[in-house]
Design a protein around this motif. Sequence first.
Motif, PDB file in Angstrom:
ATOM      1  N   ARG A   1      -3.589 -23.538  12.058  1.00 47.12           N
ATOM      2  CA  ARG A   1      -3.014 -22.873  10.892  1.00 47.12           C
ATOM      3  C   ARG A   1      -2.062 -21.750  11.281  1.00 47.12           C
ATOM      4  O   ARG A   1      -1.123 -21.441  10.554  1.00 47.12           O
ATOM      5  CB  ARG A   1      -4.136 -22.347   9.996  1.00 47.12           C
ATOM      6  N   ALA A   2      -2.294 -21.084  12.414  1.00 49.79           N
ATOM      7  CA  ALA A   2      -1.429 -19.991  12.863  1.00 49.79           C
ATOM      8  C   ALA A   2      -1.818 -19.602  14.281  1.00 49.79           C
ATOM      9  O   ALA A   2      -2.971 -19.788  14.694  1.00 49.79           O
ATOM     10  CB  ALA A   2      -1.550 -18.775  11.938  1.00 49.79           C
ATOM     11  N   CYS A   3      -0.857 -19.049  15.022  1.00 46.58           N
ATOM     12  CA  CYS A   3      -1.160 -18.578  16.375  1.00 46.58           C
ATOM     13  C   CYS A   3      -1.627 -17.128  16.325  1.00 46.58           C
ATOM     14  O   CYS A   3      -1.404 -16.411  15.348  1.00 46.58           O
ATOM     15  CB  CYS A   3       0.051 -18.727  17.287  1.00 46.58           C
ATOM     16  N   ALA A   4      -2.265 -16.686  17.392  1.00 49.20           N
ATOM     17  CA  ALA A   4      -2.829 -15.333  17.441  1.00 49.20           C
ATOM     18  C   ALA A   4      -1.748 -14.264  17.307  1.00 49.20           C
ATOM     19  O   ALA A   4      -1.930 -13.261  16.602  1.00 49.20           O
ATOM     20  CB  ALA A   4      -3.612 -15.144  18.746  1.00 49.20           C
ATOM     21  N   ASP A   5      -0.609 -14.448  17.986  1.00 49.93           N
ATOM     22  CA  ASP A   5       0.453 -13.442  17.935  1.00 49.93           C
ATOM     23  C   ASP A   5       0.999 -13.278  16.517  1.00 49.93           C
ATOM     24  O   ASP A   5       1.282 -12.157  16.072  1.00 49.93           O
ATOM     25  CB  ASP A   5       1.589 -13.820  18.888  1.00 49.93           C
ATOM     26  N   TYR A   6       1.155 -14.392  15.812  1.00 50.72           N
ATOM     27  CA  TYR A   6       1.647 -14.321  14.439  1.00 50.72           C
ATOM     28  C   TYR A   6       0.649 -13.573  13.560  1.00 50.72           C
ATOM     29  O   TYR A   6       1.030 -12.709  12.756  1.00 50.72           O
ATOM     30  CB  TYR A   6       1.881 -15.728  13.895  1.00 50.72           C
ATOM     31  N   ARG A   7      -0.628 -13.897  13.711  1.00 50.17           N
ATOM     32  CA  ARG A   7      -1.653 -13.211  12.912  1.00 50.17           C
ATOM     33  C   ARG A   7      -1.627 -11.700  13.188  1.00 50.17           C
ATOM     34  O   ARG A   7      -1.732 -10.889  12.259  1.00 50.17           O
ATOM     35  CB  ARG A   7      -3.038 -13.781  13.231  1.00 50.17           C
ATOM     36  N   ARG A   8      -1.495 -11.332  14.457  1.00 51.25           N
ATOM     37  CA  ARG A   8      -1.487  -9.905  14.794  1.00 51.25           C
ATOM     38  C   ARG A   8      -0.281  -9.200  14.172  1.00 51.25           C
ATOM     39  O   ARG A   8      -0.395  -8.071  13.664  1.00 51.25           O
ATOM     40  CB  ARG A   8      -1.490  -9.749  16.318  1.00 51.25           C
ATOM     41  N   GLU A   9       0.874  -9.850  14.206  1.00 47.19           N
ATOM     42  CA  GLU A   9       2.058  -9.256  13.569  1.00 47.19           C
ATOM     43  C   GLU A   9       1.862  -9.115  12.063  1.00 47.19           C
ATOM     44  O   GLU A   9       2.284  -8.118  11.461  1.00 47.19           O
ATOM     45  CB  GLU A   9       3.290 -10.119  13.865  1.00 47.19           C
ATOM     46  N   MET A  10       1.241 -10.099  11.466  1.00 51.04           N
ATOM     47  CA  MET A  10       1.032 -10.053  10.025  1.00 51.04           C
ATOM     48  C   MET A  10       0.009  -8.985   9.635  1.00 51.04           C
ATOM     49  O   MET A  10       0.077  -8.433   8.538  1.00 51.04           O
ATOM     50  CB  MET A  10       0.596 -11.418   9.502  1.00 51.04           C
ATOM     51  N   VAL A  11      -0.943  -8.687  10.514  1.00 52.17           N
ATOM     52  CA  VAL A  11      -1.875  -7.593  10.235  1.00 52.17           C
ATOM     53  C   VAL A  11      -1.105  -6.298  10.048  1.00 52.17           C
ATOM     54  O   VAL A  11      -1.369  -5.526   9.111  1.00 52.17           O
ATOM     55  CB  VAL A  11      -2.909  -7.440  11.372  1.00 52.17           C
ATOM     56  N   GLU A  12      -0.135  -6.049  10.924  1.00 47.83           N
ATOM     57  CA  GLU A  12       0.641  -4.812  10.812  1.00 47.83           C
ATOM     58  C   GLU A  12       1.392  -4.763   9.478  1.00 47.83           C
ATOM     59  O   GLU A  12       1.418  -3.720   8.806  1.00 47.83           O
ATOM     60  CB  GLU A  12       1.617  -4.702  11.983  1.00 47.83           C
ATOM     61  N   VAL A  13       1.978  -5.883   9.094  1.00 45.35           N
ATOM     62  CA  VAL A  13       2.722  -5.936   7.832  1.00 45.35           C
ATOM     63  C   VAL A  13       1.784  -5.736   6.645  1.00 45.35           C
ATOM     64  O   VAL A  13       2.040  -4.915   5.750  1.00 45.35           O
ATOM     65  CB  VAL A  13       3.455  -7.294   7.699  1.00 45.35           C
ATOM     66  N   LEU A  14       0.679  -6.462   6.636  1.00 45.70           N
ATOM     67  CA  LEU A  14      -0.223  -6.426   5.486  1.00 45.70           C
ATOM     68  C   LEU A  14      -1.017  -5.125   5.421  1.00 45.70           C
ATOM     69  O   LEU A  14      -1.334  -4.648   4.324  1.00 45.70           O
ATOM     70  CB  LEU A  14      -1.174  -7.617   5.519  1.00 45.70           C
ATOM     71  N   ALA A  15      -1.365  -4.559   6.578  1.00 41.87           N
ATOM     72  CA  ALA A  15      -2.095  -3.288   6.567  1.00 41.87           C
ATOM     73  C   ALA A  15      -1.240  -2.191   5.938  1.00 41.87           C
ATOM     74  O   ALA A  15      -1.742  -1.367   5.153  1.00 41.87           O
ATOM     75  CB  ALA A  15      -2.508  -2.904   7.984  1.00 41.87           C
ATOM     76  N   TYR A  16       0.049  -2.175   6.266  1.00 42.26           N
ATOM     77  CA  TYR A  16       0.930  -1.187   5.629  1.00 42.26           C
ATOM     78  C   TYR A  16       0.986  -1.415   4.120  1.00 42.26           C
ATOM     79  O   TYR A  16       0.894  -0.473   3.327  1.00 42.26           O
ATOM     80  CB  TYR A  16       2.335  -1.246   6.224  1.00 42.26           C
ATOM     81  N   ARG A  17       1.133  -2.668   3.708  1.00 41.51           N
ATOM     82  CA  ARG A  17       1.212  -2.964   2.273  1.00 41.51           C
ATOM     83  C   ARG A  17      -0.084  -2.574   1.564  1.00 41.51           C
ATOM     84  O   ARG A  17      -0.054  -2.046   0.442  1.00 41.51           O
ATOM     85  CB  ARG A  17       1.492  -4.456   2.070  1.00 41.51           C
ATOM     86  N   ALA A  18      -1.219  -2.847   2.205  1.00 43.81           N
ATOM     87  CA  ALA A  18      -2.503  -2.511   1.581  1.00 43.81           C
ATOM     88  C   ALA A  18      -2.664  -1.004   1.446  1.00 43.81           C
ATOM     89  O   ALA A  18      -3.135  -0.505   0.411  1.00 43.81           O
ATOM     90  CB  ALA A  18      -3.650  -3.104   2.396  1.00 43.81           C
ATOM     91  N   LEU A  19      -2.278  -0.264   2.478  1.00 40.96           N
ATOM     92  CA  LEU A  19      -2.376   1.201   2.417  1.00 40.96           C
ATOM     93  C   LEU A  19      -1.439   1.764   1.342  1.00 40.96           C
ATOM     94  O   LEU A  19      -1.843   2.640   0.563  1.00 40.96           O
ATOM     95  CB  LEU A  19      -2.032   1.805   3.778  1.00 40.96           C
ATOM     96  N   ALA A  20      -0.213   1.269   1.293  1.00 38.29           N
ATOM     97  CA  ALA A  20       0.727   1.743   0.275  1.00 38.29           C
ATOM     98  C   ALA A  20       0.233   1.412  -1.126  1.00 38.29           C
ATOM     99  O   ALA A  20       0.351   2.225  -2.059  1.00 38.29           O
ATOM    100  CB  ALA A  20       2.103   1.121   0.518  1.00 38.29           C
ATOM    101  N   ALA A  21      -0.367   0.222  -1.290  1.00 34.69           N
ATOM    102  CA  ALA A  21      -0.901  -0.163  -2.604  1.00 34.69           C
ATOM    103  C   ALA A  21      -2.111   0.679  -2.969  1.00 34.69           C
ATOM    104  O   ALA A  21      -2.310   1.019  -4.147  1.00 34.69           O
ATOM    105  CB  ALA A  21      -1.269  -1.642  -2.609  1.00 34.69           C
ATOM    106  N   ALA A  22      -2.934   1.039  -1.981  1.00 34.43           N
ATOM    107  CA  ALA A  22      -4.093   1.890  -2.250  1.00 34.43           C
ATOM    108  C   ALA A  22      -3.658   3.260  -2.737  1.00 34.43           C
ATOM    109  O   ALA A  22      -4.289   3.852  -3.629  1.00 34.43           O
ATOM    110  CB  ALA A  22      -4.956   2.018  -0.993  1.00 34.43           C
ATOM    111  N   VAL A  23      -2.575   3.774  -2.162  1.00 35.70           N
ATOM    112  CA  VAL A  23      -2.030   5.063  -2.620  1.00 35.70           C
ATOM    113  C   VAL A  23      -1.604   4.955  -4.074  1.00 35.70           C
ATOM    114  O   VAL A  23      -1.899   5.832  -4.900  1.00 35.70           O
ATOM    115  CB  VAL A  23      -0.837   5.484  -1.735  1.00 35.70           C
ATOM    116  N   GLN A  24      -0.901   3.897  -4.422  1.00 34.41           N
ATOM    117  CA  GLN A  24      -0.440   3.710  -5.791  1.00 34.41           C
ATOM    118  C   GLN A  24      -1.597   3.535  -6.755  1.00 34.41           C
ATOM    119  O   GLN A  24      -1.571   4.020  -7.890  1.00 34.41           O
ATOM    120  CB  GLN A  24       0.509   2.508  -5.867  1.00 34.41           C
ATOM    121  N   THR A  25      -2.654   2.840  -6.329  1.00 29.71           N
ATOM    122  CA  THR A  25      -3.833   2.643  -7.173  1.00 29.71           C
ATOM    123  C   THR A  25      -4.481   3.964  -7.494  1.00 29.71           C
ATOM    124  O   THR A  25      -4.894   4.227  -8.630  1.00 29.71           O
ATOM    125  CB  THR A  25      -4.850   1.719  -6.474  1.00 29.71           C
TER     126      THR A  25
END
Length: 294
Positions: free
Chosen positions: A265-289
Amino acid sequence: MKRLKPFAYREPKTLREAIRILVGEGPRAATLAGGTDLLVRMKQGVVTPSLLVNLKRIKGLDRIQRPKAGGLSIGTLSTIAALERSALVAKRYPVLAQAAGFLGSPSIRQLATLGGNVGRSSPAADMVPSLVVLKASVIAEGASGKREIPLDTFFKGPGQNALAPAEIITAIVVPDAAPSSGAAYVRLGRREGMDCALVGVAASLTLDGAGSVAEARLAMASCGPVPLRARGAEAFLSGGGLAEERLREAARLAAGETSPISDMRACADYRREMVEVLAYRALAAAVQTDRKAR
């Protein structure tokens, strides 16, 4: 799919009866809640229980309620659809309704249960990261009585958890959120619904009176053998402000704390890069919430 191997079947009407049956049968017995995962694995021949114990006849295990002491109690048989549409959940714990909406299709959510999603102990479980950042605990009951297990210590490996033999999850409990706090869950899949998360990240931020982070929690799915806490990123955020560069640095640290696998479904490097992208989005969304809740 393989032909199902023969198995015995019981429908206990009380929790005590269910535990007694499980004790008598031993480790080859399996409990049935929603069945959306178990029955598929049985058809695949991955699991071959000698006895299937259906918990659906036990009254009271499907309640979503606010106890007198506060917080939230979610019965193990509560469906994901019930969580998604619960007014109580939407008002006090919107991140849980948000996560519920990501799980499978509407028809799957009508059957799948929270207890099953947690008890399956999949590293990719959509509901778990949000529950972890909300400081949820598992209530389990077995032959030795009832006990409470913090969810972030519950998972021991893929498909493995802290439940003892013949022990049943009866509820997931969540404490009240602290004032000035917000939480969010974001995930990435190959397609909308009907797919496990390639990566899922939940974030919770609690602010002090000066607007600094009093507490941060980050939990990730599909990033290791169990749902992970990004404790280094949490420590970095605590005591500081909410500037964009700080959130991005925390997201980078979170990605560095993962140990994803490569699969079809995905390689490890891609997943790790996506963690950085999604973690930022989750933190920014938590601030807005948090800001919307004030």
